[in-house]
Enzyme design. Sequence first.
Site, PDB file in Angstrom:
ATOM      1  N   HIS A 340      60.937  30.709  -2.829  1.00  0.00           N
ATOM      2  CA  HIS A 340      61.392  31.903  -4.205  1.00  0.00           C
ATOM      3  C   HIS A 340      62.964  30.248  -4.287  1.00  0.00           C
ATOM      4  O   HIS A 340      63.184  30.766  -5.416  1.00  0.00           O
ATOM      5  CB  HIS A 340      62.305  32.696  -3.230  1.00  0.00           C
ATOM      6  N   LYS A 420      53.314  51.456 -22.291  1.00  0.00           N
ATOM      7  CA  LYS A 420      54.171  50.597 -23.031  1.00  0.00           C
ATOM      8  C   LYS A 420      54.054  51.333 -24.877  1.00  0.00           C
ATOM      9  O   LYS A 420      54.954  51.712 -25.345  1.00  0.00           O
ATOM     10  CB  LYS A 420      54.930  49.154 -23.190  1.00  0.00           C
ATOM     11  N   LYS A 424      57.328  53.392 -27.349  1.00  0.00           N
ATOM     12  CA  LYS A 424      57.857  52.766 -28.378  1.00  0.00           C
ATOM     13  C   LYS A 424      58.127  54.074 -29.863  1.00  0.00           C
ATOM     14  O   LYS A 424      59.472  53.548 -30.086  1.00  0.00           O
ATOM     15  CB  LYS A 424      56.462  52.179 -28.831  1.00  0.00           C
ATOM     16  N   HIS A 429      62.536  51.083 -23.901  1.00  0.00           N
ATOM     17  CA  HIS A 429      62.216  50.152 -23.372  1.00  0.00           C
ATOM     18  C   HIS A 429      61.466  50.968 -21.984  1.00  0.00           C
ATOM     19  O   HIS A 429      62.197  51.037 -21.089  1.00  0.00           O
ATOM     20  CB  HIS A 429      63.941  49.232 -23.378  1.00  0.00           C
ATOM     21  N   TYR A 453      68.047  46.629  -6.407  1.00  0.00           N
ATOM     22  CA  TYR A 453      68.745  45.288  -7.014  1.00  0.00           C
ATOM     23  C   TYR A 453      67.686  44.679  -8.590  1.00  0.00           C
ATOM     24  O   TYR A 453      66.505  45.018  -8.107  1.00  0.00           O
ATOM     25  CB  TYR A 453      68.173  43.989  -6.237  1.00  0.00           C
ATOM     26  N   THR A 466      70.249  33.063 -12.113  1.00  0.00           N
ATOM     27  CA  THR A 466      70.100  35.078 -12.276  1.00  0.00           C
ATOM     28  C   THR A 466      71.209  36.291 -11.528  1.00  0.00           C
ATOM     29  O   THR A 466      71.983  34.911 -11.116  1.00  0.00           O
ATOM     30  CB  THR A 466      68.710  35.785 -10.972  1.00  0.00           C
TER      31      THR A 466
END
Length: 633
Positions: A340, A420, A424, A429, A453, A466
């Site tokens: 990472h 998703k 719509k 979202h 988080y 980020t």
Amino acid sequence: MSARTQNHTSPPIAYPARDAMYVSKSEKTFANDELLPSLPVPSLSQTITKYLDSVKVHVTTEEYLKTKEIAQNFQNGIGEELHVKLLKKASHERNWLEKWWENMAYLSQRTPLLPLLSMCGITNIENLWPPTLGTQAERAALYLHLSLQFWKVLREERLKPHSSRNVPWTMHQFRRYFNTVRIPGEVIDKIECYFNTELEEPMSPTHLAVMHCGHIFSFDAIDEYGDILTPPELQLQFQRIQDWCKKNNPGSSVGALTLADRSTWAKNREWLLKVHPENTLHMETIEKALTVVVLDDSEPSDLSNVCMNTIAGDPGNRWADKSVVHVIFKNGTFGLISDHSPFDGLVPVVANHFVFSSLQECDGVWKGSKNVNRDLLPPRRLDFHLDDYIKLAIEESKKLYQESVNECDIKVGTFAEYGKAFLKPHNFHPETYAQFALQLAYYTMHGRPAPTYVTAATRQFYHGRTETMRSCFPEVIEWVHAMLEDKKLPDEKLRLMQVAADKFKSLMKDCSENNGCDRHLLGLYMIAMEEEIDIPEIFLDSSWVKSGGSGNFVLSTSCVGFTPLGGCVMPMKENGYGTFYNIEDNRFTFTVSSFKSYPETSAAQFFQHIEQALRNMKHLLGSSKFFAPHISG
């Protein structure tokens, strides 16, 4: 004309759909990077306001009033002094956070990278490549060939630069995807990157490191003309490695040394290099390699097993320091390990969606010549010289790694009742929706809110990475309470959901503009440390930890995107969950991780609660008479 020349001049296989998505015809990949604005510093009052808002649902009224007083004293006192010093630093640095974040969040951590800190990537690819014995070398060859096409596109700066709403994003992290390694240090690690574009010097190394049966091999994956070895050529090399290993005893598993805590590995690495001069050459070969390929003897049958065997698999065939390790299992399934520290999750997602799109376009089958028309030097085995100390260190590292692995619990769950596409017409979202499902699921299972988080990208700024978006805020918990009560009518529940969604959208926008609270507070903390000022009370207050500060988020979450590519990280806390999710038109996939030693948590049970939350939310959208067309996030 020689066979070699014929091979060099043969036309490349075309992937028009993939290239339309990813390959630029004019703008260079890194063209915008030096033009981006510097990372801004939020106002102190705004940061304190956001912080206090994020604390409310996790503490009692008395605790909150105490925290509010501490925060206001900080804002009017030492915090203001630290803020002025931070503004001065930011005035002469393009990204005041970059080194602090890299060092504090990653390089100074002494915890072993695997299985606890690295990212795992998985792809739901069963429609193309279902688990099939005997396919390992062939699939590894095509997958690596396509991965190296991504390397070539990067080398030539032909990857389309990213942007959001016509705002350019930094592409800097992509420089550290290939040819990159994290070198252990006794106190702090460092990142070494050997990748260069074709216009930069020196040329990037072009060899692979391949691990199999405890042995490590290397061979060039790019020929002298700059062409990638064809899949049949790569397959030949992988097959040679497999054949050699079948005839010989298992190797010494030197890679297991990289699985120790970072300080122990630093000491052992230094010792290993002193044992024999050849060890230094072998180490350089691995650390400079394009990537590491693992031909793993496990046969994971589903995505949960693929994920578990990738991030917590065979210790004798892992090299945790490399930025990317491709794991190809015996039955032709795939996993990806990413350190990472050099980049965030979006980078391996893009790289592997490039490969996935290529596989879709060619139906998972190489369309070029199946012949190998030239003599290839066989892979070279990197035979480390070991003494008794290092042999003992390898066994000790394996033992401690296995203890950690035994604590890992991972569930990859697919919810296929809708996706998703259903959201719509409701103008909702999908990431907001997934986050609300997590909040509802956690509260239902554990009876309390979870400090959460969520990744927010700040890539519109120079070398931006980020900010922490704290998604467990008062409005979403008010909606959760309403969902768990019989008294509230559907219209009222949906209204509260809309209010929470609007708040989520606002917070995410602020965080992407670096106007969250966590990175700013980290900067103020770091100024205090460098100035040798006593730790401000705001960071010693119990509300700081209870709300997630200093890496104490109970839910560590990230949206991996809107493709079949998923991922996993282990939780930040022993009583927490790591939860990555990818959202497609007709399904949600959640990869949930937890620790077995904490009896309250269970990855499988948490996913069951996520499923029920998604069902309840769909029922709410269908049962309410109140249609809210501007719900978004």
